[in-house]
Design an enzyme around this catalytic site. Structure first.
Site, PDB file in Angstrom:
ATOM      1  N   ASP A  25       0.891  -1.273   0.200  1.00 56.40           N
ATOM      2  CA  ASP A  25      -0.072   0.038   0.148  1.00 56.40           C
ATOM      3  C   ASP A  25       0.911   1.255  -0.226  1.00 56.40           C
ATOM      4  O   ASP A  25       2.026   1.328   0.408  1.00 56.40           O
ATOM      5  CB  ASP A  25      -0.921  -0.044   1.236  1.00 56.40           C
ATOM      6  CG  ASP A  25      -0.316  -0.105   2.498  1.00 56.40           C
ATOM      7  OD1 ASP A  25       0.021   1.173   3.145  1.00 56.40           O
ATOM      8  OD2 ASP A  25       0.052  -1.156   3.137  1.00 56.40           O
ATOM      9  N   ASP A 114      -9.662   3.429   6.768  1.00 57.23           N
ATOM     10  CA  ASP A 114      -8.330   3.173   7.555  1.00 57.23           C
ATOM     11  C   ASP A 114      -8.758   3.839   8.877  1.00 57.23           C
ATOM     12  O   ASP A 114      -8.923   5.018   9.197  1.00 57.23           O
ATOM     13  CB  ASP A 114      -7.331   4.098   6.851  1.00 57.23           C
ATOM     14  CG  ASP A 114      -5.893   4.131   7.653  1.00 57.23           C
ATOM     15  OD1 ASP A 114      -5.944   3.447   8.610  1.00 57.23           O
ATOM     16  OD2 ASP A 114      -4.909   4.334   7.070  1.00 57.23           O
ATOM     17  N   GLU A 116      -7.692   4.062  12.469  1.00 57.62           N
ATOM     18  CA  GLU A 116      -6.588   4.125  13.518  1.00 57.62           C
ATOM     19  C   GLU A 116      -6.330   5.421  14.064  1.00 57.62           C
ATOM     20  O   GLU A 116      -6.748   6.526  13.523  1.00 57.62           O
ATOM     21  CB  GLU A 116      -5.338   3.784  12.450  1.00 57.62           C
ATOM     22  CG  GLU A 116      -4.904   4.693  11.623  1.00 57.62           C
ATOM     23  CD  GLU A 116      -3.604   3.816  10.865  1.00 57.62           C
ATOM     24  OE1 GLU A 116      -2.795   3.383  11.652  1.00 57.62           O
ATOM     25  OE2 GLU A 116      -3.392   4.187   9.588  1.00 57.62           O
TER      26      GLU A 116
END
Length: 216
Positions: A25, A114, A116
């Site tokens: 990624d 995502d 986080e």
């Protein structure tokens, strides 16, 4: 008998190696040449950042996605770093991303959320509602969705909210142990089996900054 068992073990090990899939990624513009170098090294999928934590699409994403396909990558996805503190709704952020991808004719398989950085998020009730709205908006657009997170991130952000796993949304988790396997995985928040593992973070490969990933 011992020779037979040894042969079975060798064949099983060989099959395990041959079917395993490596990928990367990226969060920076990456060239076709770099992707071709990665492809030659045995990496066959890419996940490209397409939405910034600042609350807007990543203008570099269309070029990097096109370069990955042109280099012969088998699968190319994108990921979204949503902005829960920007003031705009989750639905509007997802709409902004999907419209950006469509207007630039970006060909991709899935969008990964995502999730986080607990300090970047707000209280758990707000966070759960925000993520639920992202999921609902993605469904309205017919987008295939996954979630990138780990127990150490998901638990403080959502209190181990299990609804996404219950809906069958796949998990891409991070554990930087350098091992392309799920042997380290421990179930959490309803996810009993992950889809992808990010096993090595922030490294240099083929003149590009990448994280390394694997799935069986």
């Amino acid at each position: 008998m011992q020779r037979t068992l040894l042969l079975i073990a060798v064949v099983a090990a060989f099959i395990g190696v041959t079917v395993a899939t490596l990928g990367v990624d990226i969060s920076q513009p990456t060239s076709q040449g770099s992707f071709q170098c990665m492809r030659n090294a045995g990496y066959s999928f890419v996940v490209v950042r397409a939405y910034l934590s600042l609350g807007r699409p990543d203008s570099a994403a269309p070029g990097s996605v096109a370069a990955a396909w042109a280099a012969g990558m088998a699968h190319v996805d994108v990921y979204m770093f949503p902005c829960p503190t920007c003031g705009s709704s989750a639905a509007s952020q997802m709409a902004q991303l999907v419209q950006f991808l469509n207007s630039n004719r970006v060909r991709y398989g899935m969008i990964w959320l995502d999730i986080e950085g607990p300090g970047y998020w707000r209280d758990q009730n707000f966070n759960i509602n925000f993520i639920a709205q992202l999921i609902a908006a993605a469904k309205n657009y017919g987008v295939h969705l996954g979630i990138y997170t780990s127990e150490s991130q998901w638990s403080p952000i959502t209190g181990n909210w299990a609804a996404p796993a219950g809906e069958g949304i796949p998990l891409w988790y991070a554990h930087y142990d350098g091992s392309p396997s799920f042997g380290d995985f421990r179930p959490f928040a309803g996810w009993n089996k992950p889809a992808i593992k990010q096993f090595r973070g922030t490294t240099s490969m083929c003149s590009a900054g990448v994280d390394e990933n694997w799935y069986p």
